[in-house]
Design an enzyme around this catalytic site. Sequence first.
Site, PDB file in Angstrom:
ATOM      1  N   CYS A  24     -71.170 -36.755  74.020  1.00 22.58           N
ATOM      2  CA  CYS A  24     -72.422 -36.001  73.898  1.00 22.58           C
ATOM      3  C   CYS A  24     -72.475 -35.405  72.495  1.00 22.58           C
ATOM      4  CB  CYS A  24     -72.564 -34.951  74.996  1.00 22.58           C
ATOM      5  SG  CYS A  24     -71.420 -33.548  74.915  1.00 22.58           S
ATOM      6  N   ASN A  27     -69.603 -31.720  72.742  1.00 25.45           N
ATOM      7  CA  ASN A  27     -68.454 -31.820  73.642  1.00 25.45           C
ATOM      8  C   ASN A  27     -68.114 -30.486  74.304  1.00 25.45           C
ATOM      9  OD1 ASN A  27     -64.969 -32.680  73.601  1.00 25.45           O
ATOM     10  ND2 ASN A  27     -66.491 -33.471  74.992  1.00 25.45           N
ATOM     11  N   CYS A  29     -70.692 -29.326  76.907  1.00 24.12           N
ATOM     12  CA  CYS A  29     -71.512 -29.277  78.128  1.00 24.12           C
ATOM     13  C   CYS A  29     -71.448 -30.589  78.905  1.00 24.12           C
ATOM     14  CB  CYS A  29     -72.976 -28.964  77.799  1.00 24.12           C
ATOM     15  SG  CYS A  29     -73.260 -27.345  77.063  1.00 24.12           S
ATOM     16  N   ARG A  30     -72.265 -31.563  78.498  1.00 25.81           N
ATOM     17  CA  ARG A  30     -72.451 -32.774  79.301  1.00 25.81           C
ATOM     18  C   ARG A  30     -71.218 -33.654  79.393  1.00 25.81           C
ATOM     19  NH1 ARG A  30     -77.484 -34.999  76.159  1.00 25.81           N
ATOM     20  NH2 ARG A  30     -76.259 -34.083  74.485  1.00 25.81           N
ATOM     21  N   SER A  31     -70.684 -34.093  78.246  1.00 27.73           N
ATOM     22  CA  SER A  31     -69.550 -35.029  78.332  1.00 27.73           C
ATOM     23  C   SER A  31     -68.302 -34.384  78.930  1.00 27.73           C
ATOM     24  CB  SER A  31     -69.251 -35.681  76.981  1.00 27.73           C
ATOM     25  OG  SER A  31     -68.874 -34.751  75.999  1.00 27.73           O
ATOM     26  N   ASP A 141     -79.749 -32.329  77.838  1.00 26.32           N
ATOM     27  CA  ASP A 141     -78.839 -31.321  77.300  1.00 26.32           C
ATOM     28  C   ASP A 141     -79.230 -29.951  77.858  1.00 26.32           C
ATOM     29  OD1 ASP A 141     -77.189 -29.662  75.845  1.00 26.32           O
ATOM     30  OD2 ASP A 141     -77.633 -30.608  73.915  1.00 26.32           O
TER      31      ASP A 141
END
Length: 179
Positions: A24, A27, A29-31, A141
């Site tokens: 993401c 690095n 939040c999402r990934s 995001d």
Amino acid sequence: MSPALPPALPPARTPGAYSVALVCLGNICRSPMADVVLAQRVDDAGLAARVTVASSGTGGWHVGQPMDLRAASSLLAEGYDPSPHRARQFDAGWLERHDLVLAMDSQNLADIGGRSERVRLYRDFDPVPVGDDGPDREVPDPYYGGDAGFEEVLAMVERTSVALVAALQRDPALAPGPR
């Protein structure tokens, strides 16, 4: 509408082992949420000795920092352990070290070099069908939003992780048991 079949996994670079990387922007939040969930699902399926999961961000702003507190809280609320995560930055070597690299959105995908057999969007494996008015294939995001955005991302990564593990389980070279 029935779920579309996810794309086939690219072959392992090393027989009997498989490496998935999630990417993401920062690095935090999402990934990392996807990393924690997918790694837990891989472990629950008995594949942890053969399948590794890693995450990184295309930007270096957060390198060495723990996950965003809202992301970590969302994971903790569902029984996952986010504490080991420390942000890392993507570099071109990730494309050679991992069998499958999954970007969270189209900008992340462009930043790491675009789509190929081994580089795809994470939600290409999401079992939710895409229709004319259905979801796109990006993980939004949640950083600038509220808790609901993190819960939405967690729901996406949980169902997509289930589909990814199912695809990994179909590979006879990765079957659990003695090597």
